[in-house]
Design an enzyme around this catalytic site. Structure first.
Site, PDB file in Angstrom:
ATOM      1  N   LYS A  47       0.860  -1.181   0.000  1.00 35.89           N
ATOM      2  CA  LYS A  47       0.000   0.000   0.000  1.00 35.89           C
ATOM      3  C   LYS A  47       0.897   1.231   0.000  1.00 35.89           C
ATOM      4  CE  LYS A  47      -3.544   2.693   0.475  1.00 35.89           C
ATOM      5  NZ  LYS A  47      -4.357   2.946  -0.731  1.00 35.89           N
ATOM      6  N   MET A  73     -10.312   5.994  -0.911  1.00 33.99           N
ATOM      7  CA  MET A  73      -9.730   5.441   0.310  1.00 33.99           C
ATOM      8  C   MET A  73      -8.970   6.496   1.115  1.00 33.99           C
ATOM      9  SD  MET A  73     -10.830   2.401  -0.065  1.00 33.99           S
ATOM     10  CE  MET A  73     -10.010   1.499   1.227  1.00 33.99           C
ATOM     11  N   ASN A 128       4.404   7.379  -5.667  1.00 32.89           N
ATOM     12  CA  ASN A 128       3.029   7.543  -6.150  1.00 32.89           C
ATOM     13  C   ASN A 128       2.710   9.032  -6.265  1.00 32.89           C
ATOM     14  OD1 ASN A 128       0.284   7.626  -6.526  1.00 32.89           O
ATOM     15  ND2 ASN A 128      -0.225   6.243  -4.839  1.00 32.89           N
ATOM     16  N   CYS A 131      -2.327   9.806  -6.466  1.00 33.54           N
ATOM     17  CA  CYS A 131      -3.526   9.455  -5.695  1.00 33.54           C
ATOM     18  C   CYS A 131      -4.556  10.583  -5.816  1.00 33.54           C
ATOM     19  CB  CYS A 131      -3.191   9.219  -4.222  1.00 33.54           C
ATOM     20  SG  CYS A 131      -4.695   8.871  -3.273  1.00 33.54           S
ATOM     21  N   ILE A 193      -2.047   2.744 -15.186  1.00 34.37           N
ATOM     22  CA  ILE A 193      -2.564   3.980 -14.640  1.00 34.37           C
ATOM     23  C   ILE A 193      -3.027   3.781 -13.190  1.00 34.37           C
ATOM     24  CG2 ILE A 193      -3.397   4.901 -16.855  1.00 34.37           C
ATOM     25  CD1 ILE A 193      -6.227   3.888 -16.068  1.00 34.37           C
TER      26      ILE A 193
HETATM   27  C1  SIN Z   1      -6.283   5.713  -2.043  1.00 38.89           C
HETATM   28  O1  SIN Z   1      -5.741   5.311  -1.005  1.00 38.89           O
HETATM   29  O2  SIN Z   1      -7.087   6.650  -2.023  1.00 38.89           O
HETATM   30  C2  SIN Z   1      -5.978   5.079  -3.361  1.00 38.89           C
HETATM   31  C3  SIN Z   1      -4.530   5.055  -3.616  1.00 38.89           C
HETATM   32  C4  SIN Z   1      -4.160   5.769  -4.853  1.00 38.89           C
HETATM   33  O3  SIN Z   1      -5.034   6.128  -5.648  1.00 38.89           O
HETATM   34  O4  SIN Z   1      -2.988   6.019  -5.071  1.00 38.89           O
END
Ligand code: SIN
Length: 314
Positions: A47, A73, A128, A131, A193
């Protein structure tokens, strides 16, 4: 006939090209253990972590759609140290990619400094920049100048393999612009993506949104985003330096979808919504389906067709 599904990104060699999409079955120790012990997938990704643990956005924050999902999330995760302890204390039967997503540039740099200084960790990291669900935080990879500045600073000290998780782009000019930035840096890979940000789904009976955070806006995934994912894999493969590999993510529900990602140029393929809905046995099924397609076509390795998508000539 047996087929070779091996792939390679920087110093990471895998026997099977499939892995989970970050966020799916990879937040807690138990989930990570289950992924680690899953016998088919070749690698796994954590994650996306922040320096400190986060609960993430209020519930409900995931909703299943007829042909996909919508989620907000908000990066729930156990925090950087938790995942570093996991890496230290568990046998790695398969490579683990560390996904980091700071709430700010400073947090990104802080985690990358710690990874650079951690002699025990030589694996791949994925930054990342995409998000869509953190309230008040834009997706940095849509700001080409800010992404360039960040990468410039990162590669002044970061010497281990590093890739980037990208959001979908929808205009070929934007493919050109992000590729121009990324090609300046020794990236191991891009992962494309992330979910298609800020969609909206409505329960028309109750006339209400289905997600609580952000007034119902959330990232869209699953089979409905496959065309966008394929376009991004293809568009970036045509523009990126050859040594920047691509992890194709988005819309994979079966072996045929994975085959299409590879035709577009994906080195590895990750599975999100389908893995969440079907569970870990997805990897065995999709691998079998991909193998069947390759055998029927007489292909013995992914390199036989990777990136070899045909276009319609006059
Ligand atoms: C999230 O935790 O909102 C999704 C993760 C992401 O889109 O990088």
């Amino acid at each position: 006939m047996s087929v070779d599904l091996s792939a390679q990104i920087a110093n990471m060699s895998v026997k099977n090209l499939f892995l989970n999409a970050s966020g799916i079955h990879c937040q807690t120790e138990q989930e990570l253990d289950e992924l680690m012990n899953e016998p088919v997938s070749g690698a796994m990704v954590t994650k996306s972590m922040t320096p400190k643990s986060r609960f993430g956005n209020p519930l409900p924050r995931y909703y299943r759609l007829a042909n996909g999902s919508i989620n907000s999330m908000g990066l729930p995760n156990q925090g950087f140290d938790y995942y570093m302890d996991y890496l230290k204390n568990h046998d790695q039967k398969k490579p683990i990619i560390v996904s980091v997503a700071g709430m700010s540039k400073e947090e990104d740099l802080e985690m990358l400094h710690q990874l650079q200084d951690n002699d025990d960790y030589q694996g791949l990291t994925e930054l990342n920049l995409s998000c869509p669900n953190v309230i008040g935080k834009p997706q940095m990879a849509y700001d080409f100048e800010a992404a360039d500045d960040l990468l410039h600073e990162v590669f002044s000290f970061y010497k281990k393999p590093l890739g980037i998780k990208l959001p979908p782009y929808f205009d070929l000019v934007h493919f050109d612009m992000i590729a121009e930035v990324l090609n300046k840096y020794p990236l191991s890979h891009v992962n494309t993506i992330n979910s298609v940000g800020n969609g909206l789904w409505i329960d028309t009976n109750s006339e209400t949104v289905v997600l609580k955070p952000k007034g119902g806006f959330g990232g869209v995934g699953g089979s409905m985003v496959l065309p966008t994912a394929l376009a991004n894999v293809r568009g970036l493969r045509q523009r990126l330096n050859d040594d920047i590999k691509i992890i194709g993510t988005g819309g994979v529900t079966n072996g045929r979808d994975a085959f299409a990602h590879i035709l577009c140029g994906a080195e590895m393929v990750s599975i999100g919504t389908q893995l969440y809905e079907e569970g870990l046995q997805t990897f065995e099924r999709v691998t079998r389906e991909l193998t069947d397609i390759m055998e029927a076509k007489g292909y013995t390795s992914l390199g036989d067709f990777r990136g070899k998508l045909k276009v319609i000539e006059d």
